[in-house]
Design a protein around this motif. Structure first.
Motif, PDB file in Angstrom:
ATOM      1  N   LEU A   1       0.790  -1.235   0.000  1.00 40.00           N
ATOM      2  CA  LEU A   1       0.000   0.000   0.000  1.00 40.00           C
ATOM      3  C   LEU A   1       0.825   1.289   0.000  1.00 40.00           C
ATOM      4  CD1 LEU A   1      -2.879  -0.980   2.451  1.00 40.00           C
ATOM      5  CD2 LEU A   1      -2.992  -0.734  -0.039  1.00 40.00           C
ATOM      6  N   VAL A   2       2.121   1.206   0.281  1.00 42.58           N
ATOM      7  CA  VAL A   2       2.930   2.424   0.421  1.00 42.58           C
ATOM      8  C   VAL A   2       2.800   3.347  -0.791  1.00 42.58           C
ATOM      9  CG1 VAL A   2       5.280   3.331   0.651  1.00 42.58           C
ATOM     10  CG2 VAL A   2       4.548   1.402   2.070  1.00 42.58           C
ATOM     11  N   PHE A   3       2.966   2.828  -1.986  1.00 41.72           N
ATOM     12  CA  PHE A   3       2.863   3.657  -3.188  1.00 41.72           C
ATOM     13  C   PHE A   3       1.661   3.289  -4.055  1.00 41.72           C
ATOM     14  CE2 PHE A   3       7.456   4.163  -2.227  1.00 41.72           C
ATOM     15  CZ  PHE A   3       7.425   5.523  -1.981  1.00 41.72           C
ATOM     16  N   ALA A   4       0.684   2.613  -3.462  1.00 45.69           N
ATOM     17  CA  ALA A   4      -0.517   2.235  -4.206  1.00 45.69           C
ATOM     18  C   ALA A   4      -1.322   3.462  -4.648  1.00 45.69           C
ATOM     19  CB  ALA A   4      -1.383   1.292  -3.379  1.00 45.69           C
ATOM     20  N   ALA A   5      -1.416   4.469  -3.798  1.00 45.95           N
ATOM     21  CA  ALA A   5      -2.155   5.679  -4.184  1.00 45.95           C
ATOM     22  C   ALA A   5      -1.466   6.377  -5.361  1.00 45.95           C
ATOM     23  CB  ALA A   5      -2.281   6.635  -2.999  1.00 45.95           C
ATOM     24  N   LEU A   6      -0.160   6.386  -5.350  1.00 45.23           N
ATOM     25  CA  LEU A   6       0.585   6.940  -6.488  1.00 45.23           C
ATOM     26  C   LEU A   6       0.299   6.125  -7.738  1.00 45.23           C
ATOM     27  CD1 LEU A   6       2.742   8.804  -7.741  1.00 45.23           C
ATOM     28  CD2 LEU A   6       4.451   7.138  -6.965  1.00 45.23           C
ATOM     29  N   GLY A   7       0.293   4.807  -7.601  1.00 45.10           N
ATOM     30  CA  GLY A   7       0.014   3.938  -8.744  1.00 45.10           C
ATOM     31  C   GLY A   7      -1.396   4.100  -9.272  1.00 45.10           C
ATOM     32  N   PHE A   8      -2.350   4.319  -8.378  1.00 52.00           N
ATOM     33  CA  PHE A   8      -3.741   4.458  -8.803  1.00 52.00           C
ATOM     34  C   PHE A   8      -4.025   5.845  -9.373  1.00 52.00           C
ATOM     35  CE2 PHE A   8      -8.250   5.222  -8.367  1.00 52.00           C
ATOM     36  CZ  PHE A   8      -8.795   4.038  -8.839  1.00 52.00           C
ATOM     37  N   PHE A   9      -3.680   6.881  -8.622  1.00 50.10           N
ATOM     38  CA  PHE A   9      -4.033   8.241  -9.027  1.00 50.10           C
ATOM     39  C   PHE A   9      -3.021   8.886  -9.977  1.00 50.10           C
ATOM     40  CE2 PHE A   9      -6.397   7.944  -4.946  1.00 50.10           C
ATOM     41  CZ  PHE A   9      -7.658   8.215  -5.436  1.00 50.10           C
ATOM     42  N   GLY A  10      -1.759   8.442  -9.946  1.00 47.02           N
ATOM     43  CA  GLY A  10      -0.734   9.037 -10.803  1.00 47.02           C
ATOM     44  C   GLY A  10      -1.106   9.045 -12.276  1.00 47.02           C
ATOM     45  N   PRO A  11      -1.557   7.914 -12.838  1.00 47.56           N
ATOM     46  CA  PRO A  11      -1.923   7.898 -14.257  1.00 47.56           C
ATOM     47  C   PRO A  11      -3.160   8.740 -14.574  1.00 47.56           C
ATOM     48  CG  PRO A  11      -1.515   5.674 -13.462  1.00 47.56           C
ATOM     49  CD  PRO A  11      -1.530   6.574 -12.267  1.00 47.56           C
ATOM     50  N   ILE A  12      -4.005   8.946 -13.600  1.00 45.69           N
ATOM     51  CA  ILE A  12      -5.191   9.781 -13.819  1.00 45.69           C
ATOM     52  C   ILE A  12      -4.759  11.232 -14.002  1.00 45.69           C
ATOM     53  CG2 ILE A  12      -7.315  10.646 -12.740  1.00 45.69           C
ATOM     54  CD1 ILE A  12      -7.466   7.820 -11.381  1.00 45.69           C
ATOM     55  N   ARG A  13      -3.722  11.624 -13.276  1.00 45.59           N
ATOM     56  CA  ARG A  13      -3.233  13.000 -13.361  1.00 45.59           C
ATOM     57  C   ARG A  13      -2.201  13.175 -14.481  1.00 45.59           C
ATOM     58  NH1 ARG A  13      -1.819  17.167 -14.538  1.00 45.59           N
ATOM     59  NH2 ARG A  13      -1.363  18.982 -13.247  1.00 45.59           N
ATOM     60  N   PHE A  14      -1.315  12.188 -14.615  1.00 45.92           N
ATOM     61  CA  PHE A  14      -0.230  12.264 -15.597  1.00 45.92           C
ATOM     62  C   PHE A  14      -0.287  11.020 -16.490  1.00 45.92           C
ATOM     63  CE2 PHE A  14       1.347  14.343 -11.712  1.00 45.92           C
ATOM     64  CZ  PHE A  14       1.557  15.620 -12.209  1.00 45.92           C
ATOM     65  N   ALA A  15      -0.705  11.190 -17.717  1.00 52.18           N
ATOM     66  CA  ALA A  15      -0.892  10.065 -18.633  1.00 52.18           C
ATOM     67  C   ALA A  15       0.386   9.235 -18.790  1.00 52.18           C
ATOM     68  CB  ALA A  15      -1.356  10.572 -19.998  1.00 52.18           C
ATOM     69  N   ALA A  16       1.542   9.871 -18.716  1.00 49.54           N
ATOM     70  CA  ALA A  16       2.805   9.153 -18.892  1.00 49.54           C
ATOM     71  C   ALA A  16       3.026   8.099 -17.811  1.00 49.54           C
ATOM     72  CB  ALA A  16       3.973  10.138 -18.895  1.00 49.54           C
ATOM     73  N   LEU A  17       2.350   8.221 -16.687  1.00 44.63           N
ATOM     74  CA  LEU A  17       2.506   7.245 -15.604  1.00 44.63           C
ATOM     75  C   LEU A  17       1.570   6.051 -15.762  1.00 44.63           C
ATOM     76  CD1 LEU A  17       2.941   9.552 -12.491  1.00 44.63           C
ATOM     77  CD2 LEU A  17       4.702   8.364 -13.811  1.00 44.63           C
ATOM     78  N   GLY A  18       0.828   5.992 -16.862  1.00 42.84           N
ATOM     79  CA  GLY A  18      -0.103   4.897 -17.085  1.00 42.84           C
ATOM     80  C   GLY A  18       0.562   3.592 -17.463  1.00 42.84           C
ATOM     81  N   SER A  19       1.825   3.635 -17.810  1.00 48.28           N
ATOM     82  CA  SER A  19       2.572   2.425 -18.141  1.00 48.28           C
ATOM     83  C   SER A  19       2.953   1.710 -16.847  1.00 48.28           C
ATOM     84  CB  SER A  19       3.838   2.798 -18.921  1.00 48.28           C
ATOM     85  OG  SER A  19       4.790   1.770 -18.860  1.00 48.28           O
ATOM     86  N   VAL A  20       2.671   0.425 -16.786  1.00 45.48           N
ATOM     87  CA  VAL A  20       3.018  -0.345 -15.593  1.00 45.48           C
ATOM     88  C   VAL A  20       4.528  -0.309 -15.360  1.00 45.48           C
ATOM     89  CG1 VAL A  20       2.983  -2.635 -14.529  1.00 45.48           C
ATOM     90  CG2 VAL A  20       0.990  -1.832 -15.784  1.00 45.48           C
ATOM     91  N   LEU A  21       5.307  -0.438 -16.415  1.00 44.62           N
ATOM     92  CA  LEU A  21       6.765  -0.414 -16.262  1.00 44.62           C
ATOM     93  C   LEU A  21       7.269   0.928 -15.742  1.00 44.62           C
ATOM     94  CD1 LEU A  21       7.977  -2.444 -19.371  1.00 44.62           C
ATOM     95  CD2 LEU A  21       7.890  -3.167 -16.973  1.00 44.62           C
ATOM     96  N   ARG A  22       6.716   2.015 -16.243  1.00 44.69           N
ATOM     97  CA  ARG A  22       7.126   3.337 -15.743  1.00 44.69           C
ATOM     98  C   ARG A  22       6.779   3.494 -14.272  1.00 44.69           C
ATOM     99  NH1 ARG A  22       5.111   6.737 -20.807  1.00 44.69           N
ATOM    100  NH2 ARG A  22       6.879   6.341 -22.154  1.00 44.69           N
ATOM    101  N   MET A  23       5.578   3.038 -13.911  1.00 48.36           N
ATOM    102  CA  MET A  23       5.159   3.154 -12.514  1.00 48.36           C
ATOM    103  C   MET A  23       6.013   2.266 -11.620  1.00 48.36           C
ATOM    104  SD  MET A  23       3.480   4.700 -10.265  1.00 48.36           S
ATOM    105  CE  MET A  23       2.343   5.654 -11.252  1.00 48.36           C
ATOM    106  N   LEU A  24       6.316   1.057 -12.081  1.00 49.23           N
ATOM    107  CA  LEU A  24       7.197   0.182 -11.300  1.00 49.23           C
ATOM    108  C   LEU A  24       8.550   0.841 -11.075  1.00 49.23           C
ATOM    109  CD1 LEU A  24       6.473  -3.308 -12.918  1.00 49.23           C
ATOM    110  CD2 LEU A  24       5.906  -2.603 -10.587  1.00 49.23           C
TER     111      LEU A  24
END
Length: 168
Positions: free
Chosen positions: A93-116
């Motif tokens: 859960l530590v970075f789950a909110a970043l993983g969930f909401f990040g792509p909603i705000r920044f399309a470039a973070l929608g890639s699973v590899l980028r988020m990882l």
């Protein structure tokens, strides 16, 4: 310590809601303004309490570093079901909110590899801070792996919302 973080987090929820409302209103109050505001506040509100908890001093003075993958995870699993569940779910859960909401705000973070990669990098920073600040905690590669995995899974969970927002 955990109870303090939980109490403050719950108490801060009305403030977070108010900040979402104020940001959306300032941006014009349309659908995209609400999504952007919710995503920004969601990342902070969903991540900050975990970072606060991780960077508070631990119960002991022992400062250890473990760079052998899965060693700490094996120790946690041998510590009983409750301990294993709390440790594993907490790290996911530590970075789950970043993983969930990040792509909603920044399309470039929608890639699973980028988020990882982003979550792993941030997690390494947190683990190094634990060590450098001598917080009496174990700095472990397993924490980095679980933190990144939680963000990656959260990206997958947010895909429908991200896709829906782009279609409208």
């Amino acid at each position: 310590m955990i109870s303090d973080v939980v109490v403050v987090t719950v108490a801060a929820l009305p403030v977070a809601v108010l900040v979402v409302w104020a940001l959306a209103r300032r941006r014009g109050g349309s659908g995209p303004a609400w999504r952007q505001s919710l995503a920004e506040v969601g990342v902070v509100y969903g991540t900050a309490p975990w970072i606060w908890m991780i960077l508070t001093p631990g119960p002991g003075d022992d400062v250890r570093v473990n760079v052998v993958p899965l060693r700490d995870l094996a120790d946690v699993l041998s510590g009983g079901v409750w301990t294993a569940t709390v440790q594993i779910v907490g790290n996911l859960l530590v970075f789950a909110a970043l993983g969930f909401f990040g792509p909603i705000r920044f399309a470039a973070l929608g890639s699973v590899l980028r988020m990882l990669a982003l979550a792993a990098g941030l997690s390494v920073l947190v683990e190094v801070a634990q060590y450098v600040l001598r917080l009496g905690r174990v700095s472990s590669v397993d924490d980095v792996l679980l933190n990144a995995a939680g963000a990656g899974l959260a990206v997958l969970l947010s895909r429908r919302w991200v896709t829906h927002g782009r279609a409208t």
